[in-house]
Design a protein around this motif. Structure first.
Motif, PDB file in Angstrom:
ATOM      1  N   LYS A 135       0.843  -1.186   0.000  1.00  0.00           N
ATOM      2  CA  LYS A 135       0.000   0.000   0.000  1.00  0.00           C
ATOM      3  C   LYS A 135       0.878   1.234   0.000  1.00  0.00           C
ATOM      4  CE  LYS A 135      -3.751   2.184   2.627  1.00  0.00           C
ATOM      5  NZ  LYS A 135      -4.580   2.092   3.861  1.00  0.00           N
ATOM      6  N   ASN A 136       0.733   2.094  -1.020  1.00  0.00           N
ATOM      7  CA  ASN A 136       1.483   3.340  -1.091  1.00  0.00           C
ATOM      8  C   ASN A 136       0.730   4.344  -1.958  1.00  0.00           C
ATOM      9  OD1 ASN A 136       2.771   1.355  -3.282  1.00  0.00           O
ATOM     10  ND2 ASN A 136       2.921   3.438  -4.086  1.00  0.00           N
ATOM     11  N   PRO A 137       0.847   5.646  -1.675  1.00  0.00           N
ATOM     12  CA  PRO A 137       0.262   6.661  -2.550  1.00  0.00           C
ATOM     13  C   PRO A 137       1.120   6.812  -3.799  1.00  0.00           C
ATOM     14  CG  PRO A 137       1.490   7.703  -0.796  1.00  0.00           C
ATOM     15  CD  PRO A 137       1.505   6.231  -0.501  1.00  0.00           C
ATOM     16  N   PRO A 138       0.600   7.429  -4.851  1.00  0.00           N
ATOM     17  CA  PRO A 138       1.423   7.701  -6.041  1.00  0.00           C
ATOM     18  C   PRO A 138       2.624   8.569  -5.675  1.00  0.00           C
ATOM     19  CG  PRO A 138      -0.898   8.056  -6.516  1.00  0.00           C
ATOM     20  CD  PRO A 138      -0.789   7.882  -5.031  1.00  0.00           C
ATOM     21  N   VAL A 139       3.732   8.331  -6.354  1.00  0.00           N
ATOM     22  CA  VAL A 139       4.943   9.115  -6.137  1.00  0.00           C
ATOM     23  C   VAL A 139       5.236   9.898  -7.411  1.00  0.00           C
ATOM     24  CG1 VAL A 139       7.381   9.041  -5.527  1.00  0.00           C
ATOM     25  CG2 VAL A 139       5.817   7.353  -4.557  1.00  0.00           C
ATOM     26  N   PRO A 140       5.211  11.241  -7.358  1.00  0.00           N
ATOM     27  CA  PRO A 140       5.449  12.024  -8.571  1.00  0.00           C
ATOM     28  C   PRO A 140       6.882  11.888  -9.062  1.00  0.00           C
ATOM     29  CG  PRO A 140       5.393  13.450  -6.648  1.00  0.00           C
ATOM     30  CD  PRO A 140       4.966  12.089  -6.186  1.00  0.00           C
ATOM     31  N   GLY A 141       7.090  12.181 -10.332  1.00  0.00           N
ATOM     32  CA  GLY A 141       8.437  12.168 -10.877  1.00  0.00           C
ATOM     33  C   GLY A 141       9.336  13.134 -10.134  1.00  0.00           C
ATOM     34  N   LYS A 142      10.530  12.675  -9.795  1.00  0.00           N
ATOM     35  CA  LYS A 142      11.505  13.434  -9.025  1.00  0.00           C
ATOM     36  C   LYS A 142      11.009  13.792  -7.623  1.00  0.00           C
ATOM     37  CE  LYS A 142      14.598  13.633 -12.294  1.00  0.00           C
ATOM     38  NZ  LYS A 142      14.990  14.875 -12.939  1.00  0.00           N
ATOM     39  N   GLY A 143       9.896  13.195  -7.189  1.00  0.00           N
ATOM     40  CA  GLY A 143       9.332  13.509  -5.876  1.00  0.00           C
ATOM     41  C   GLY A 143       9.960  12.681  -4.769  1.00  0.00           C
ATOM     42  N   SER A 144       9.777  13.151  -3.534  1.00  0.00           N
ATOM     43  CA  SER A 144      10.299  12.448  -2.372  1.00  0.00           C
ATOM     44  C   SER A 144       9.444  11.220  -2.068  1.00  0.00           C
ATOM     45  CB  SER A 144      10.313  13.373  -1.149  1.00  0.00           C
ATOM     46  OG  SER A 144      11.164  14.475  -1.377  1.00  0.00           O
ATOM     47  N   PHE A 145      10.080  10.199  -1.589  1.00  0.00           N
ATOM     48  CA  PHE A 145       9.350   9.012  -1.185  1.00  0.00           C
ATOM     49  C   PHE A 145       8.759   9.217   0.205  1.00  0.00           C
ATOM     50  CE2 PHE A 145      12.392   6.993  -4.189  1.00  0.00           C
ATOM     51  CZ  PHE A 145      11.447   6.611  -5.127  1.00  0.00           C
ATOM     52  N   PRO A 146       7.551   8.755   0.450  1.00  0.00           N
ATOM     53  CA  PRO A 146       6.940   8.892   1.776  1.00  0.00           C
ATOM     54  C   PRO A 146       7.503   7.853   2.742  1.00  0.00           C
ATOM     55  CG  PRO A 146       5.485   7.704   0.312  1.00  0.00           C
ATOM     56  CD  PRO A 146       6.649   8.121  -0.521  1.00  0.00           C
ATOM     57  N   ALA A 147       7.159   7.995   4.018  1.00  0.00           N
ATOM     58  CA  ALA A 147       7.578   7.032   5.031  1.00  0.00           C
ATOM     59  C   ALA A 147       6.832   5.718   4.846  1.00  0.00           C
ATOM     60  CB  ALA A 147       7.311   7.600   6.424  1.00  0.00           C
ATOM     61  N   PHE A 148       7.388   4.633   5.424  1.00  0.00           N
ATOM     62  CA  PHE A 148       6.689   3.348   5.393  1.00  0.00           C
ATOM     63  C   PHE A 148       7.025   2.569   6.649  1.00  0.00           C
ATOM     64  CE2 PHE A 148      10.772   2.324   3.534  1.00  0.00           C
ATOM     65  CZ  PHE A 148      11.070   1.075   4.024  1.00  0.00           C
ATOM     66  N   SER A 149       6.177   1.607   6.979  1.00  0.00           N
ATOM     67  CA  SER A 149       6.364   0.807   8.193  1.00  0.00           C
ATOM     68  C   SER A 149       6.300  -0.676   7.884  1.00  0.00           C
ATOM     69  CB  SER A 149       5.292   1.142   9.241  1.00  0.00           C
ATOM     70  OG  SER A 149       5.483   2.443   9.747  1.00  0.00           O
ATOM     71  N   MET A 150       7.031  -1.452   8.680  1.00  0.00           N
ATOM     72  CA  MET A 150       7.007  -2.910   8.607  1.00  0.00           C
ATOM     73  C   MET A 150       6.840  -3.444  10.017  1.00  0.00           C
ATOM     74  SD  MET A 150      10.250  -3.319   5.983  1.00  0.00           S
ATOM     75  CE  MET A 150      11.260  -2.174   6.943  1.00  0.00           C
ATOM     76  N   LYS A 151       6.169  -4.581  10.144  1.00  0.00           N
ATOM     77  CA  LYS A 151       5.912  -5.155  11.461  1.00  0.00           C
ATOM     78  C   LYS A 151       6.306  -6.624  11.525  1.00  0.00           C
ATOM     79  CE  LYS A 151       2.259  -2.197  13.310  1.00  0.00           C
ATOM     80  NZ  LYS A 151       0.932  -2.179  13.993  1.00  0.00           N
ATOM     81  N   GLY A 152       6.650  -7.060  12.724  1.00  0.00           N
ATOM     82  CA  GLY A 152       6.956  -8.465  12.983  1.00  0.00           C
ATOM     83  C   GLY A 152       6.895  -8.721  14.476  1.00  0.00           C
ATOM     84  N   THR A 153       7.140  -9.958  14.880  1.00  0.00           N
ATOM     85  CA  THR A 153       7.101 -10.315  16.301  1.00  0.00           C
ATOM     86  C   THR A 153       8.291 -11.200  16.659  1.00  0.00           C
ATOM     87  OG1 THR A 153       5.749 -12.295  15.922  1.00  0.00           O
ATOM     88  CG2 THR A 153       4.573 -10.223  16.352  1.00  0.00           C
ATOM     89  N   PHE A 154       8.642 -11.192  17.951  1.00  0.00           N
ATOM     90  CA  PHE A 154       9.626 -12.147  18.449  1.00  0.00           C
ATOM     91  C   PHE A 154       9.235 -12.559  19.865  1.00  0.00           C
ATOM     92  CE2 PHE A 154      11.316  -8.256  20.247  1.00  0.00           C
ATOM     93  CZ  PHE A 154      11.952  -8.623  21.425  1.00  0.00           C
ATOM     94  N   THR A 155       9.667 -13.741  20.252  1.00  0.00           N
ATOM     95  CA  THR A 155       9.405 -14.268  21.585  1.00  0.00           C
ATOM     96  C   THR A 155      10.614 -14.032  22.472  1.00  0.00           C
ATOM     97  OG1 THR A 155       7.923 -15.967  20.705  1.00  0.00           O
ATOM     98  CG2 THR A 155       8.811 -16.319  22.925  1.00  0.00           C
ATOM     99  N   VAL A 156      10.390 -13.459  23.645  1.00  0.00           N
ATOM    100  CA  VAL A 156      11.481 -13.171  24.577  1.00  0.00           C
ATOM    101  C   VAL A 156      11.975 -14.482  25.189  1.00  0.00           C
ATOM    102  CG1 VAL A 156      12.138 -11.948  26.676  1.00  0.00           C
ATOM    103  CG2 VAL A 156      10.512 -10.901  25.079  1.00  0.00           C
ATOM    104  N   THR A 157      13.275 -14.712  25.085  1.00  0.00           N
ATOM    105  CA  THR A 157      13.853 -15.962  25.592  1.00  0.00           C
ATOM    106  C   THR A 157      14.808 -15.742  26.760  1.00  0.00           C
ATOM    107  OG1 THR A 157      15.652 -15.858  23.956  1.00  0.00           O
ATOM    108  CG2 THR A 157      13.662 -17.072  23.341  1.00  0.00           C
ATOM    109  N   SER A 158      15.245 -14.500  26.983  1.00  0.00           N
ATOM    110  CA  SER A 158      16.219 -14.240  28.050  1.00  0.00           C
ATOM    111  C   SER A 158      15.853 -12.963  28.795  1.00  0.00           C
ATOM    112  CB  SER A 158      17.629 -14.089  27.468  1.00  0.00           C
ATOM    113  OG  SER A 158      18.019 -15.256  26.759  1.00  0.00           O
ATOM    114  N   PRO A 159      16.030 -12.935  30.121  1.00  0.00           N
ATOM    115  CA  PRO A 159      15.777 -11.708  30.867  1.00  0.00           C
ATOM    116  C   PRO A 159      16.908 -10.706  30.683  1.00  0.00           C
ATOM    117  CG  PRO A 159      16.565 -13.418  32.339  1.00  0.00           C
ATOM    118  CD  PRO A 159      16.394 -14.059  30.991  1.00  0.00           C
ATOM    119  N   GLY A 160      16.602  -9.416  30.839  1.00  0.00           N
ATOM    120  CA  GLY A 160      17.614  -8.372  30.712  1.00  0.00           C
ATOM    121  C   GLY A 160      17.254  -7.365  29.637  1.00  0.00           C
ATOM    122  N   ALA A 161      18.195  -6.448  29.346  1.00  0.00           N
ATOM    123  CA  ALA A 161      17.972  -5.392  28.353  1.00  0.00           C
ATOM    124  C   ALA A 161      18.229  -5.932  26.948  1.00  0.00           C
ATOM    125  CB  ALA A 161      18.875  -4.201  28.638  1.00  0.00           C
TER     126      ALA A 161
END
Length: 449
Positions: free
Chosen positions: A132-158
């Motif tokens: 999903k993205n809006p049209p990008v004009p010629g020589k125009g700036s690209f907009p921001a985008f996001s990606m998502k995922g998950t992970f399972t915590v296996t160890s305590p700490g930072a």
């Protein structure tokens, strides 16, 4: 740059308009997926890092090196071991703009990538974005985008999270990929989560060689699954209070012990054992019922009349040994739900001890080595108590079960305990969106103690 080349090269580019469109997006760390409103947490910070992108050969454009600004956010900043954390990788400022005059159409780009984990837990998190993205004009700036995922915590700490490599896939006349890598990995840390240890189920247990005896008789108290090479207190109980029958013993290298406890106090109705200076249900076991038999001599010209109630066992049965969770769609994922086969618990011991029913689950294995982590499995417990039972069943807390275990239901210790109980639970497996199609299976093990 490219537009200044020879006419032959320009004709080649016109024939591969789609190739230029794909390359243009891939040359930046940008795409066209707007970050959701309110998705950024105050704990995370935007970071800059150098990226090296390789466009498809058909585009005729050399690799591009540039600076990307990105930010990592999470749904939990203080998870427990075994819990699942959702990670959002947002590119807020791409490294380049559309280098050609051609406008790029909407909804042609799908980003994917990695988030690097360092610190208490290492590895990477796979993240994907929507097409999903809006049209990008010629020589125009690209907009921001996001990606998502998950992970399972296996160890305590930072655990530190940094933006990692990514790929832009375009579907515009042709299917093209442009991989982009972090020039000097790892990129700066954008987010940190502090994981806490998830307390596991208490598996400590006690056994007596006799359930009764005259005052002064020694009973052998055997313990298992205590902390190895640790001092344990073995003591009599009268309801919730300790009696004068008390001793200490040190566990062996496997956490076991055998103590010869001398029981004198006629008030003793049970025996417990625990680690530490005082009773802690998380570090102890029992009480196990024990009866001190009054051997006071019968007065002259009298008869002592006695009767007994025979103690039974703590047991459980279940309505079945298989549960089929609901199906989810590939590309969408979500909760596969179902219901636990009803468990019936019968506590006919007649002593002062309550009971605890715990469970832990394995990873869910699927086709061709695919798997879904145990940390994505959760339950919502419920239990009922049969009328007339001395004890009352309490359901465990709804949440993650995982491989470390969680409590499904329990009853408390008391002066007299026991009864019949039925235990149920709603089950849910959080299936990632792009898990390989097929059947996944795990084993949930229940332990009654």
């Amino acid at each position: 740059m490219a537009l200044a080349r020879s006419r032959a090269a320009a004709r080649r580019r016109r024939r591969w308009t789609a190739g230029l469109g794909a390359t243009a997006l891939a040359l930046t760390v940008g795409g066209a997926f707007a970050a959701p409103a309110g998705a950024l947490s105050t704990a995370s910070q935007a970071v800059e890092f150098q990226t090296h992108c390789i466009p498809p050969p058909i585009a005729g454009i050399p690799p591009i090196d540039g600076t990307t600004t990105a930010q990592i956010t999470v749904d939990k900043t203080a998870p427990k071991v075994g819990e699942t954390v959702t990670v959002t990788y947002t590119v807020t400022k791409p490294a380049a703009s559309n280098p050609v005059d051609l406008a790029l159409p909407a909804d042609i780009m799908t980003p994917s990538g990695k988030v690097a984990l360092t610190g208490a837990q290492t590895g990477s998190v796979t993240v994907t974005g929507e097409k999903k993205n809006p049209p990008v004009p010629g020589k125009g700036s690209f907009p921001a985008f996001s990606m998502k995922g998950t992970f399972t915590v296996t160890s305590p700490g930072a655990i530190n999270l940094s933006p990692g490599d990514y790929n832009i896939h375009t579907s515009y006349i042709m299917e093209l990929d442009t991989p982009c890598t972090v020039t000097n990995p790892p990129a700066p840390v954008s987010e940190t989560v502090t994981a806490a240890a998830q307390p596991g189920a208490n598996e400590r247990s006690l056994q007596l060689d006799n359930a009764s005896g005259a005052p002064g008789v020694r009973v052998t108290v055997s313990g298992s699954k205590f902390t190895p090479l640790t001092e344990v207190t073995v003591v009599g109980r009268a309801g919730a209070a300790e009696t004068a029958d008390k001793m200490t013993v040190t566990t062996d290298s496997e956490g076991g012990f055998a103590a010869r406890l001398k029981v004198n106090d006629k008030a003793t109705s049970g025996i417990v054992a625990y680690e530490g200076a005082a009773w802690d249900p998380e570090k102890g076991a029992g009480p196990v019922a024990y009866q001190v038999i009054d051997d006071t001599p019968t007065p002259p010209n009298s008869q002592k009349i006695s009767a007994s109630v025979k103690a039974g066992e703590l047991s459980m049965t279940q309505a079945g040994d298989a549960v089929q969770l609901s199906a989810v769609d590939f590309g969408q994922g979500g909760a596969a739900t179902g219901a636990l086969q009803t468990v019936t618990v019968k506590d006919f011991r007649g002593g002062p001890a309550g009971w605890s029913l715990t469970g832990k689950v394995t990873d869910f294995t699927g086709p061709a080595g695919a798997s879904i982590g145990a940390g994505k499995f959760s339950w919502t417990p419920a239990c009922t108590t049969k009328a007339g039972s001395p004890s009352t069943c309490v359901p465990g807390t709804a949440g993650t079960v995982g491989g470390t275990g969680a409590t499904l239901a329990s009853t408390s210790n008391g002066t007299v305990t026991g009864g019949e109980f039925t235990v149920d639970a709603g089950l849910s497996l959080d299936v990632p969106a792009f898990s390989a199609p097929g059947s996944y299976a795990g084993v949930l093990t229940l332990t009654l103690s």
